[in-house]
Design an enzyme around this catalytic site. Structure first.
Site, mmCIF file in Angstrom:
data_model
loop_
_atom_site.group_PDB
_atom_site.id
_atom_site.type_symbol
_atom_site.label_atom_id
_atom_site.label_comp_id
_atom_site.label_asym_id
_atom_site.label_seq_id
_atom_site.Cartn_x
_atom_site.Cartn_y
_atom_site.Cartn_z
ATOM 1 N N ASN A 9 0.859 -1.184 0.000
ATOM 2 C CA ASN A 9 0.000 0.000 0.000
ATOM 3 C C ASN A 9 0.899 1.240 0.000
ATOM 4 O O ASN A 9 1.425 1.628 1.032
ATOM 5 C CB ASN A 9 -0.907 -0.030 1.245
ATOM 6 N N TRP A 10 1.052 1.803 -1.173
ATOM 7 C CA TRP A 10 1.976 2.934 -1.317
ATOM 8 C C TRP A 10 1.393 4.257 -0.824
ATOM 9 O O TRP A 10 2.072 5.285 -0.868
ATOM 10 C CB TRP A 10 2.413 3.072 -2.784
ATOM 11 N N LYS A 11 0.133 4.225 -0.430
ATOM 12 C CA LYS A 11 -0.526 5.438 0.089
ATOM 13 C C LYS A 11 -0.228 6.625 -0.835
ATOM 14 O O LYS A 11 -0.308 6.491 -2.050
ATOM 15 C CB LYS A 11 -0.069 5.706 1.534
ATOM 16 N N HIS A 110 -9.833 1.249 4.593
ATOM 17 C CA HIS A 110 -8.570 1.481 5.301
ATOM 18 C C HIS A 110 -8.816 2.534 6.398
ATOM 19 O O HIS A 110 -9.610 3.451 6.199
ATOM 20 C CB HIS A 110 -7.506 1.962 4.311
ATOM 21 N N GLU A 181 -5.936 -4.612 10.728
ATOM 22 C CA GLU A 181 -4.977 -3.516 10.875
ATOM 23 C C GLU A 181 -5.379 -2.661 12.066
ATOM 24 O O GLU A 181 -6.197 -1.740 11.910
ATOM 25 C CB GLU A 181 -4.988 -2.628 9.634
ATOM 26 N N GLY A 187 1.872 2.771 11.082
ATOM 27 C CA GLY A 187 2.906 3.807 11.063
ATOM 28 C C GLY A 187 3.493 4.144 12.417
ATOM 29 O O GLY A 187 4.113 5.194 12.584
ATOM 30 N N SER A 224 2.656 -1.435 10.597
ATOM 31 C CA SER A 224 4.089 -1.409 10.963
ATOM 32 C C SER A 224 4.841 -2.689 10.600
ATOM 33 O O SER A 224 5.786 -3.067 11.302
ATOM 34 C CB SER A 224 4.264 -1.107 12.459
HETATM 35 P P1 PGA Z 1 2.398 0.854 7.689
HETATM 36 O O1 PGA Z 1 0.950 0.971 7.025
HETATM 37 O O2 PGA Z 1 2.967 -0.478 7.242
HETATM 38 O O3 PGA Z 1 3.165 2.020 7.159
HETATM 39 O O4 PGA Z 1 2.197 0.882 9.166
HETATM 40 C C1 PGA Z 1 0.128 -0.133 6.887
HETATM 41 C C2 PGA Z 1 -1.179 0.295 6.290
HETATM 42 O O5 PGA Z 1 -1.657 1.389 6.590
HETATM 43 O O6 PGA Z 1 -1.763 -0.411 5.469
#
Ligand code: PGA
Length: 261
Positions: A9-11, A110, A181, A187, A224
């Protein structure tokens, strides 16, 4: 671990040109890596980069790099879709459009879209219907906030998020990916202990049994995840893959993760 699903997930970490350049630079090595691995990867760039990345992928892998289970080893996904089919929905992108530009998966519900775009369980259900109607595999995210976690209410939150989803899954009999999640884990470098994770997945499995669902959805963990924690997380037998945010944008980290999963 047997065959696993690794969702990147590159956001909004990359601008358009950066996302396309990343994929161009690493596509070949990634394909080689995935072809010698049991796992399957889904890259989810922001909307603007989906079509160019899907084009590069199909150009270099015209018949798709297909694994034993018949799935492409590298697929493209979106980070969200509209809850509606078409119409006056300024700024939204339909599941049909995503399918047309090369997506096979879509992330739904999400915690960042729940927070920033006011997604709810109801909109997640509508988006999942759109995904099913347009042959995209939904990756639906569920998870509790830190307050709910410390209050010991995780399973109450999941009950509200999971029940309508499983009912829909039962009705459609298509594939479903559920990513647990915890919001407080995204994060933050904080990951629940394995005992908590076992309780969560066990709860989902019991819920499936109660609804007489024979084909268990694919269960992932996200929050994370990086190369440091994979070994610990792999000890939870119900986890069949990972949803990875920040670490998936770093090719060296991603390579390590694929090898460790
Ligand atoms: P992260 O994000 O690995 O940077 O914690 C995971 C996510 O939001 O899907």
């Amino acid at each position: 671990m047997a065959s696993s699903l690794i969702i990147c997930n590159w956001k909004m970490y990359f601008h358009h040109s950066q996302a396309v350049a990343w994929f161009k630079m690493h596509q070949e090595e990634l394909s080689t890596l995935m072809s010698s691995s049991l796992h399957h990867m889904v890259i989810c760039p922001s909307y603007d980069a989906i079509a160019p990345i899907a084009n590069i992928q199909s150009l270099h892998s015209p018949k798709g790099l297909v694994g034993k289970n018949g799935f492409n080893k590298i697929s493209i996904g979106a980070q969200d879709c509209s809850a509606y089919n078409e119409g006056p929905y300024t700024s939204q992108v339909s599941a049909q459009s995503l399918k047309e530009i090369g997506c096979s998966y879509v992330i739904i519900g999400h915690s960042e879209t729940r927070k920033n775009q006011k997604d709810t369980t109801e909109t997640s259900v509508l988006k999942t219907i759109q995904a099913y109607e347009h042959n995209l595999t939904p990756i639906v995210c569920i998870g509790e906030t830190r307050d709910k976690y410390t209050a010991g209410s995780t399973l109450n939150v999941l009950e509200e998020q999971v029940r309508p989803l499983l009912e829909l899954y039962k009705k459609y009999t298509k594939n479903l990916v559920i990513a647990y999640e915890p919001v407080w884990s995204i994060g933050t470098n904080q990951i629940p202990d394995n005992e908590h994770l076992e309780r969560v997945y066990d709860y989902i499995l019991r819920k499936c049994a109660r609804l007489e669902i024979q084909r268990i959805p694919l269960l992932l963990y996200g929050g994370s995840v990086d190369e440091e924690v994979i070994s610990r997380l792999k000890a939870v037998p119900e986890i069949q893959g990972f949803l990875i945010g920040k670490a998936s944008t770093d090719f060296q980290k991603l390579k390590k993760i694929v090898k460790l999963v």
